[in-house]
Write a protein that holds these residues in place. Structure first.
Motif, PDB file in Angstrom:
ATOM      1  N   UNK B  37       4.726   0.306  -8.849  1.00 23.03           N
ATOM      2  CA  UNK B  37       3.714   0.606  -9.197  1.00 23.03           C
ATOM      3  C   UNK B  37       2.954  -0.652 -10.016  1.00 23.03           C
ATOM      4  N   UNK B  38       3.749  -1.140 -10.799  1.00 26.64           N
ATOM      5  CA  UNK B  38       3.409  -2.380 -11.854  1.00 26.64           C
ATOM      6  C   UNK B  38       3.108  -3.492 -10.998  1.00 26.64           C
ATOM      7  N   UNK B  39       4.094  -3.800  -9.813  1.00 23.95           N
ATOM      8  CA  UNK B  39       3.696  -4.976  -8.959  1.00 23.95           C
ATOM      9  C   UNK B  39       2.244  -4.774  -8.298  1.00 23.95           C
ATOM     10  N   UNK B  40       1.744  -3.674  -7.962  1.00 27.55           N
ATOM     11  CA  UNK B  40       0.450  -3.532  -7.220  1.00 27.55           C
ATOM     12  C   UNK B  40      -0.460  -3.416  -8.476  1.00 27.55           C
ATOM     13  N   UNK B  41      -0.284  -3.024  -9.523  1.00 27.62           N
ATOM     14  CA  UNK B  41      -1.163  -3.076 -10.522  1.00 27.62           C
ATOM     15  C   UNK B  41      -1.207  -4.329 -10.920  1.00 27.62           C
ATOM     16  N   UNK B  42      -0.312  -5.303 -10.932  1.00 26.37           N
ATOM     17  CA  UNK B  42      -0.509  -6.678 -11.155  1.00 26.37           C
ATOM     18  C   UNK B  42      -1.427  -7.432 -10.103  1.00 26.37           C
ATOM     19  N   UNK B  43      -1.097  -7.140  -8.947  1.00 31.01           N
ATOM     20  CA  UNK B  43      -2.001  -7.690  -7.712  1.00 31.01           C
ATOM     21  C   UNK B  43      -3.259  -7.410  -7.878  1.00 31.01           C
ATOM     22  N   UNK B  44      -3.651  -6.197  -8.410  1.00 35.68           N
ATOM     23  CA  UNK B  44      -4.909  -5.485  -8.483  1.00 35.68           C
ATOM     24  C   UNK B  44      -5.866  -6.371  -9.534  1.00 35.68           C
TER      25      UNK B  44
END
Lengths: 119, 119
Positions: B37-44
Motif C-alpha cells: 500500500x505504501x508503494x502504491x501511495x508513493x507512486x500516486x
C-alpha cells in the motif's frame, strides 16, 4: 532487448534492467584528486567488464539532512543478476574494488530491478 | 528538454535530470500488505505533486551482503533541486511521508544528478 547489440545497449541513456547501486562516504583523508581518479577508474570498468552496460555517478545535493553521511552515488546497469555476479567476480572489478573500498568509511551496495507502479 | 511537455517527460523511461533516492529498511512489524500500500501511495504522488516526473522502485537482490539492511529502493525524478524542494514541501508529500517514515527502521535519502564519465 534480447536482439539489441551491446553497443546499442551501452549507448542507451538508462542501460540495462538491473541497477547496481553503490552509496559511499569517503574517508576524511581521501583527496579530491583521489576521488576523481577513482570515479574514472569505475567508469573504465565498462570497457573492461563485458556484462557491465553503463555507469553514471553523482554527488548528493539533498537538503533533507537524511543522507546519513553517504555523499557519493555510483550507479551501473546490467541485464541480469547473473551478469552482476559475473561483474563482481571479474578480475578487473576485484582489482578496482581493492582500490576503492579502503577509501570508503561507509558503503552500501544494493541491486534492484526498478519497476513502475500504476496506481 | 525545456520545451518538452510534462506528459512527454512523464512518459520517458528515465524521467528528469535529478534523482531523488530513498533507501529504506521497514520495521519488522510492517506487513507486506502495508508495504504494498505504501508503494502504491508513493507512486500516486506522481499524480498529486506536479514537479514529480516519475517513480520507480525495487527490492534489493544483491549477493554481496553490503546492503546494511536497506532492502527497498525508491527512485523518483525531477528536473531541478528547486523542484525537489517543492515536492518535499508539498502537502501531499508531507502527508505521505508521515505515513511512510514511522514504518521505516532506517532511511537514507539522497538527491543527485547522474552523469556519465568518459575515461
Amino acid at each position: 532487448m534480447e536482439n539489441q547489440s551491446t553497443e546499442e545497449k551501452k549507448g542507451g541513456k538508462c542501460g540495462g534492467d538491473y541497477k547496481h547501486l553503490v552509496l559511499g562516504k569517503f574517508t576524511q583523508e581521501t583527496t579530491q584528486q583521489e576521488i576523481d581518479d577513482l570515479i574514472k577508474g569505475y567508469a573504465n570498468l565498462v570497457s573492461l567488464v563485458p556484462p557491465m552496460i553503463s555507469f553514471r555517478w553523482g554527488k548528493d545535493v539533498s537538503q533533507e539532512n537524511l543522507n546519513q553521511g553517504y555523499t557519493y552515488i555510483f550507479e551501473s546497469t546490467f541485464d541480469s543478476t547473473e551478469d552482476i555476479a559475473e561483474y563482481v567476480a571479474h578480475p578487473a572489478h576485484v582489482e578496482y574494488a581493492n582500490k576503492l573500498l579502503p577509501k570508503l568509511e561507509k558503503v552500501i551496495i544494493v541491486d534492484y530491478k526498478p519497476v513502475a507502479v500504476h496506481p
